[in-house]
Design an enzyme around this catalytic site. Structure first.
Site, mmCIF file in Angstrom:
data_model
loop_
_atom_site.group_PDB
_atom_site.id
_atom_site.type_symbol
_atom_site.label_atom_id
_atom_site.label_comp_id
_atom_site.label_asym_id
_atom_site.label_seq_id
_atom_site.Cartn_x
_atom_site.Cartn_y
_atom_site.Cartn_z
ATOM 1 N N ASN A 140 11.293 18.265 71.496
ATOM 2 C CA ASN A 140 11.521 19.346 72.449
ATOM 3 C C ASN A 140 10.471 19.325 73.547
ATOM 4 O OD1 ASN A 140 11.636 21.797 73.796
ATOM 5 N ND2 ASN A 140 11.069 23.028 72.028
ATOM 6 N N CYS A 141 10.917 19.087 74.769
ATOM 7 C CA CYS A 141 9.977 19.045 75.894
ATOM 8 C C CYS A 141 9.191 20.346 76.017
ATOM 9 C CB CYS A 141 10.747 18.792 77.181
ATOM 10 S SG CYS A 141 9.735 18.902 78.639
ATOM 11 N N PHE A 142 9.836 21.476 75.684
ATOM 12 C CA PHE A 142 9.155 22.751 75.860
ATOM 13 C C PHE A 142 8.385 23.178 74.611
ATOM 14 C CE2 PHE A 142 11.622 22.930 79.659
ATOM 15 C CZ PHE A 142 10.840 23.678 80.516
ATOM 16 N N LYS A 157 5.246 28.051 78.419
ATOM 17 C CA LYS A 157 5.528 26.951 79.327
ATOM 18 C C LYS A 157 6.694 27.325 80.240
ATOM 19 C CE LYS A 157 6.838 22.129 79.173
ATOM 20 N NZ LYS A 157 6.888 20.953 78.338
#
Length: 245
Positions: A140-142, A157
């Site tokens: 998960n990028c976030f 974020k």
């Protein structure tokens, strides 16, 4: 007065993820070949989509069967690196430019400056994240923050960005999470600890874009020429937007 560089501003566009990625890719290729000025655009994803980083080949099987409000969630591959981003309730920016000196992180920070200044004017202070040890293992990028991410002082974020360099040209695009659906994020990334930033109600997407356009013209020392994509350009972009596997 020196003559400011003219950038192309493509008006806010709602389209499928494959189409949006094809536009960004096309803008980079045209700029690289000297046939297109630097450009900036903002866009949204319809239907809701998860974008996968260019090199991200492992992801949870159940992502292929997700739905949101009765519609299938798209899986789309980005031309840029990084990890998965869920595009729902977000606003995406894309900058295509060239001639930035410095390494990858310095280029990120030069491009992100207009976002930091713009959000500060909107009442939200952002600073760069730092890569923790969980980065590599988190799809998960976030879910983790890196030096390419902009977070609030509480660690939320708000903006995750990704970049592709071709020669001297750079495509950088990023997602600003404005009104994420907490349940959908939990379903996708399994994170119960998802914290949500309350974006003030009076901040419409139009207002956010207007402020970011002002700070972008300052930070990049340029002025905009507003030009929607032409019929011919759409044809060229459609040829690039073949669905991914």
């Amino acid at each position: 007065m020196h003559n400011k560089q003219i950038w192309r501003l493509i008006p806010l566009l709602e389209a499928s993820g494959n189409m949006q990625m094809a536009i960004d890719h096309w803008l980079l290729e045209k700029h690289l070949s000297g046939q297109h000025p630097p450009s900036l655009r903002f866009y949204t994803w319809s239907p809701v989509a998860i974008s996968l980083g260019y090199h991200q080949h492992k992801y949870p099987q159940h992502w292929q069967n997700l739905t949101w409000q009765g519609q299938k969630v798209d899986l789309v591959r980005r031309p840029t690196g990084g990890r998965a981003v869920l595009h729902q309730g977000d606003l995406t920016y894309a900058v295509v430019t060239s001639g930035l000196s410095g390494n990858r992180i310095e280029a990120y920070q030069k491009i992100c400056e207009f976002l930091i200044q713009g959000w500060r004017q909107l009442g939200i202070d952002l600073h760069y994240g730092s890569a923790g040890r969980g980065y590599i293992h988190n799809p998960n990028c976030f879910g983790t923050t890196t030096g390419a991410d902009l977070i609030t002082k509480d660690g939320y974020k708000l903006i995750g960005s990704a970049q592709l360099r071709r020669g001297k040209a750079i495509l950088q695009h990023g997602s600003m999470r404005l009104q994420p659906d907490v349940e959908l994020f939990a379903e996708v990334f399994g994170s119960e600890s998802f914290s949500c930033l309350q974006i003030p109600q009076n901040l419409s997407m139009e207002k956010i874009i207007a402020v970011l356009l002002t700070t972008a013209s300052d930070c990049f020392d340029m002025q905009f020429s507003v030009q929607p994509l032409s019929e011919d350009e759409w044809q060229a972009i459609l040829a690039l937007s073949q669905p991914t596997e």
